[in-house]
Design a protein around this motif. Structure first.
Motif, PDB file in Angstrom:
ATOM      1  N   GLY A  70      35.790  48.449  51.664  1.00 22.54           N
ATOM      2  CA  GLY A  70      35.272  47.110  51.413  1.00 22.54           C
ATOM      3  C   GLY A  70      35.561  46.665  49.993  1.00 22.54           C
ATOM      4  N   LYS A  71      35.436  47.583  49.043  1.00 26.25           N
ATOM      5  CA  LYS A  71      35.735  47.275  47.637  1.00 26.25           C
ATOM      6  C   LYS A  71      37.211  46.932  47.453  1.00 26.25           C
ATOM      7  CE  LYS A  71      35.156  47.253  43.108  1.00 26.25           C
ATOM      8  NZ  LYS A  71      35.131  45.918  42.550  1.00 26.25           N
ATOM      9  N   ARG A  72      38.088  47.658  48.145  1.00 27.46           N
ATOM     10  CA  ARG A  72      39.528  47.324  48.084  1.00 27.46           C
ATOM     11  C   ARG A  72      39.759  45.890  48.538  1.00 27.46           C
ATOM     12  NH1 ARG A  72      43.495  51.246  51.188  1.00 27.46           N
ATOM     13  NH2 ARG A  72      45.070  49.992  50.148  1.00 27.46           N
ATOM     14  N   VAL A  73      39.096  45.507  49.628  1.00 21.84           N
ATOM     15  CA  VAL A  73      39.229  44.143  50.145  1.00 21.84           C
ATOM     16  C   VAL A  73      38.662  43.143  49.143  1.00 21.84           C
ATOM     17  CG1 VAL A  73      38.549  42.551  51.971  1.00 21.84           C
ATOM     18  CG2 VAL A  73      39.185  44.904  52.553  1.00 21.84           C
ATOM     19  N   ALA A  74      37.492  43.441  48.569  1.00 21.14           N
ATOM     20  CA  ALA A  74      36.870  42.534  47.592  1.00 21.14           C
ATOM     21  C   ALA A  74      37.782  42.338  46.387  1.00 21.14           C
ATOM     22  CB  ALA A  74      35.511  43.078  47.160  1.00 21.14           C
ATOM     23  N   ASP A  75      38.383  43.403  45.904  1.00 19.48           N
ATOM     24  CA  ASP A  75      39.281  43.293  44.750  1.00 19.48           C
ATOM     25  C   ASP A  75      40.523  42.473  45.086  1.00 19.48           C
ATOM     26  OD1 ASP A  75      37.519  44.804  43.232  1.00 19.48           O
ATOM     27  OD2 ASP A  75      38.669  46.670  43.428  1.00 19.48           O
ATOM     28  N   TYR A  76      41.083  42.691  46.272  1.00 23.85           N
ATOM     29  CA  TYR A  76      42.259  41.927  46.686  1.00 23.85           C
ATOM     30  C   TYR A  76      41.895  40.454  46.878  1.00 23.85           C
ATOM     31  CZ  TYR A  76      46.665  40.744  48.918  1.00 23.85           C
ATOM     32  OH  TYR A  76      47.875  40.171  49.211  1.00 23.85           O
TER      33      TYR A  76
ATOM     34  N   GLN B  42      27.412  46.513  48.328  1.00 25.49           N
ATOM     35  CA  GLN B  42      28.063  47.351  47.322  1.00 25.49           C
ATOM     36  C   GLN B  42      29.500  46.923  46.991  1.00 25.49           C
ATOM     37  OE1 GLN B  42      26.096  49.616  45.759  1.00 25.49           O
ATOM     38  NE2 GLN B  42      24.452  49.127  47.188  1.00 25.49           N
ATOM     39  N   PRO B  43      30.356  46.596  47.978  1.00 24.62           N
ATOM     40  CA  PRO B  43      31.746  46.282  47.638  1.00 24.62           C
ATOM     41  C   PRO B  43      31.939  45.099  46.701  1.00 24.62           C
ATOM     42  CG  PRO B  43      31.567  46.750  49.973  1.00 24.62           C
ATOM     43  CD  PRO B  43      30.163  46.668  49.428  1.00 24.62           C
ATOM     44  N   PHE B  44      31.024  44.123  46.709  1.00 27.76           N
ATOM     45  CA  PHE B  44      31.235  42.974  45.834  1.00 27.76           C
ATOM     46  C   PHE B  44      30.170  42.840  44.748  1.00 27.76           C
ATOM     47  CE2 PHE B  44      28.549  41.296  49.068  1.00 27.76           C
ATOM     48  CZ  PHE B  44      28.113  40.011  48.778  1.00 27.76           C
ATOM     49  N   ALA B  45      29.444  43.922  44.516  1.00 27.54           N
ATOM     50  CA  ALA B  45      28.488  43.942  43.410  1.00 27.54           C
ATOM     51  C   ALA B  45      29.250  43.747  42.101  1.00 27.54           C
ATOM     52  CB  ALA B  45      27.741  45.275  43.385  1.00 27.54           C
ATOM     53  N   GLY B  46      28.795  42.836  41.296  1.00 29.69           N
ATOM     54  CA  GLY B  46      29.441  42.594  40.007  1.00 29.69           C
ATOM     55  C   GLY B  46      30.497  41.505  40.024  1.00 29.69           C
ATOM     56  N   LEU B  47      30.864  41.007  41.193  1.00 24.85           N
ATOM     57  CA  LEU B  47      31.811  39.889  41.257  1.00 24.85           C
ATOM     58  C   LEU B  47      31.000  38.603  41.148  1.00 24.85           C
ATOM     59  CD1 LEU B  47      34.231  41.024  44.121  1.00 24.85           C
ATOM     60  CD2 LEU B  47      34.462  41.359  41.652  1.00 24.85           C
ATOM     61  N   GLU B  48      30.943  38.040  39.953  1.00 24.19           N
ATOM     62  CA  GLU B  48      30.024  36.945  39.676  1.00 24.19           C
ATOM     63  C   GLU B  48      30.287  35.684  40.481  1.00 24.19           C
ATOM     64  OE1 GLU B  48      28.679  36.137  35.814  1.00 24.19           O
ATOM     65  OE2 GLU B  48      29.008  38.178  35.120  1.00 24.19           O
TER      66      GLU B  48
END
Length: 166
Positions: free
Chosen positions: A60-66, A90-96
């Motif tokens: 999920g974090k890989r997807v959020a970063d992409y 969790q995967p997009f925690a910190g993406l404001e």
């Protein structure tokens, strides 16, 4: 989501016609590569990922970063327990910029009681990632026991699985 995740052409055609509404899709994606294809080809504004289906928090974090690199908004997909909600956050925690959260508004009794801690919206309606260890929520063994169904899987004389004791 207007179509199944594999309907990239249909998504693209609809996205080309919708100049005022951005499309969401992706909750049916089973892996990172499928989600990436949707982000590249479906004309989405929002990629909505189920951490349990995509392969976990790391995928999920890989997807959020992409998504962030492509200018898309990442949205979690969950509507069951606070345990699943925490994992999906969790995967997009910190993406404001990515502040939209799918939240289980009407969970079942089991979903409500499964964890000791509850993830509740704040006064502004925002949901925050729990700060405790792990997922920040702990399951309640009494609730687990209440819903536990004893099962055994046997092949011939060999027992492959027995319901664990809680």
């Amino acid at each position: 989501e207007p179509f199944i995740s594999e309907a990239l052409e249909a998504y693209g055609e609809l996205a080309a016609r919708c100049d005022q509404v951005e499309l969401a899709g992706g909750e049916g994606c089973h892996n990172y590569h499928m989600a990436r294809r949707m982000m590249d080809q479906a004309g989405l504004g929002y990629i909505q990922i189920d951490a349990g289906r995509i392969g976990g928090i790391s995928q999920g974090k890989r997807v959020a970063d992409y998504a962030q690199a492509r200018g898309l908004t990442y949205v979690n997909h969950t509507f069951t327990t606070h345990l699943a909600l925490s994992a999906s956050l969790q995967p997009f925690a910190g993406l404001e910029e990515d502040v939209i959260c799918e939240y289980p508004v009407e969970p079942s009794a089991m979903a409500r009681d499964l964890t000791r801690e509850k993830i509740l919206p704040d006064d502004e309606g925002r949901v925050h990632v729990p700060e405790g260890p792990g997922l920040g929520v702990t399951s309640d063994p009494q609730t687990l026991q209440k819903y536990l169904v004893d099962a055994e899987i046997r092949v011939g004389d060999e027992v492959l699985y027995t319901t664990p004791k809680i």
